[in-house]
Design an enzyme around this catalytic site. Structure first.
Site, PDB file in Angstrom:
ATOM      1  N   CYS A   1       0.830  -1.204   0.000  1.00 44.40           N
ATOM      2  CA  CYS A   1       0.000   0.000   0.000  1.00 44.40           C
ATOM      3  C   CYS A   1       0.872   1.265   0.000  1.00 44.40           C
ATOM      4  O   CYS A   1       1.511   1.539  -1.010  1.00 44.40           O
ATOM      5  CB  CYS A   1      -0.986  -0.059   1.165  1.00 44.40           C
ATOM      6  SG  CYS A   1      -2.394   1.027   0.889  1.00 44.40           S
TER       7      CYS A   1
ATOM      8  N   HIS B   1      -3.176  -5.087   1.435  1.00 36.95           N
ATOM      9  CA  HIS B   1      -2.513  -5.335   2.725  1.00 36.95           C
ATOM     10  C   HIS B   1      -2.430  -6.832   3.034  1.00 36.95           C
ATOM     11  O   HIS B   1      -3.305  -7.353   3.724  1.00 36.95           O
ATOM     12  CB  HIS B   1      -3.308  -4.661   3.846  1.00 36.95           C
ATOM     13  CG  HIS B   1      -3.138  -3.190   3.915  1.00 36.95           C
ATOM     14  ND1 HIS B   1      -2.195  -2.581   4.718  1.00 36.95           N
ATOM     15  CD2 HIS B   1      -3.779  -2.196   3.259  1.00 36.95           C
ATOM     16  CE1 HIS B   1      -2.275  -1.274   4.566  1.00 36.95           C
ATOM     17  NE2 HIS B   1      -3.230  -1.004   3.689  1.00 36.95           N
TER      18      HIS B   1
ATOM     19  N   GLU C   1      -0.698  -8.352   5.102  1.00 40.81           N
ATOM     20  CA  GLU C   1      -0.467  -8.626   6.536  1.00 40.81           C
ATOM     21  C   GLU C   1      -1.780  -8.676   7.314  1.00 40.81           C
ATOM     22  O   GLU C   1      -1.800  -9.108   8.466  1.00 40.81           O
ATOM     23  CB  GLU C   1       0.484  -7.562   7.121  1.00 40.81           C
ATOM     24  CG  GLU C   1      -0.116  -6.191   7.415  1.00 40.81           C
ATOM     25  CD  GLU C   1      -0.370  -5.320   6.177  1.00 40.81           C
ATOM     26  OE1 GLU C   1      -0.223  -5.812   5.045  1.00 40.81           O
ATOM     27  OE2 GLU C   1      -0.737  -4.143   6.362  1.00 40.81           O
TER      28      GLU C   1
HETATM   29  N1  GLN Z   1      -3.616   6.492   1.089  1.00 35.51           N
HETATM   30  C1  GLN Z   1      -2.337   6.245   1.707  1.00 35.51           C
HETATM   31  C2  GLN Z   1      -1.261   7.109   1.049  1.00 35.51           C
HETATM   32  O1  GLN Z   1      -1.487   7.710   0.042  1.00 35.51           O
HETATM   33  C3  GLN Z   1      -1.969   4.778   1.618  1.00 35.51           C
HETATM   34  C4  GLN Z   1      -2.990   3.982   2.394  1.00 35.51           C
HETATM   35  C5  GLN Z   1      -2.451   2.736   3.038  1.00 35.51           C
HETATM   36  O2  GLN Z   1      -1.251   2.500   3.110  1.00 35.51           O
HETATM   37  N2  GLN Z   1      -3.356   1.956   3.580  1.00 35.51           N
HETATM   38  O3  GLN Z   1      -0.189   7.195   1.565  1.00 35.51           O
END
Ligand code: GLN
Length: 203
Positions: A85, A178, A180
């Site tokens: 992410c 994610h 994890e």
């Molecule tokens: N929206 C977050 C960002 O732009 C990332 C979201 C996440 O890691 N769950 O940094």
């Protein structure tokens, strides 16, 4: 008596974000988790995870703690890395909206929060051929949208609309979701397998 081989040491960048779940996942696959806050925490690691969180905050803290150059030089030695992410955002070499890239280790373009408000968070069963036939359940939370993948990166999985959500380039892996947060440990195990083939494995 035979000596046990040392457990691989896997770092998790712990300046901000979803750190604890990755530490638990690393334990689940039989490796030793290491929280990385300062450059000295990077010593003797075998792999590194860049977790989810808020990439703008993480970017600021990476520079405040002097972590950018040491992490880049580990990447140059071929250390396996997994970004999830926000971690994928840190690894991408192109960001939409003219934001500056951070580590620029993956030949792709991502748009932060690119799935938009309607789809702030969603879950999907993903087909990831490299992990076998069993689908991988992906949890997406304000996920980055991969808007372009260049020729150096390989797409490992796509979302139900065909948008890439897991990619690999050499020993660098990244997911928009994610891994994890689900009990499936196949991606963390894949990271460990990449250590096996890495030049940096400790004696
Ligand atoms: N929206 C977050 C960002 O732009 C990332 C979201 C996440 O890691 N769950 O940094």
């Amino acid at each position: 008596m035979t000596e046990q081989p040392p457990r691989p040491r896997v770092g998790v960048l712990a300046v901000q974000g979803a750190v604890r779940e990755h530490l638990a996942a690393i334990r689940d696959v039989g490796a030793e988790p290491v929280e990385v806050r300062l450059p000295r925490d990077l010593v003797d690691l075998d792999a590194l995870i860049l977790p989810g969180g808020e990439s703008t905050t993480m970017r600021r803290l990476i520079d405040a703690y002097g972590l950018r150059e040491p992490i880049l030089s580990l990447a140059r030695t071929g250390m396996p890395m997994l970004g999830t992410c926000a971690g994928m955002i840190l690894l991408a070499d192109r960001l939409a909206d003219r934001e500056e890239p951070v580590f620029a280790l993956l030949d792709l373009e991502v748009r932060r929060n690119g799935y938009g408000r309607q789809l702030d968070s969603f879950e999907a069963d993903l087909h990831v051929p490299i992990l076998g036939d069993e689908p991988l359940h992906g949890i997406f939370i304000r996920a980055p949208l991969v808007s372009d993948v260049g020729p150096r990166a390989e797409v490992l999985a796509r979302d139900p609309d065909g948008v890439p959500v897991a990619v690999r380039q050499g020993r660098v892996l990244a997911t928009a979701f994610h891994p994890e947060l689900t009990p499936d440990r196949r991606l963390h195990r894949l990271l460990l397998e990449m250590i096996g083939s890495s030049a940096r494995r400790r004696a």
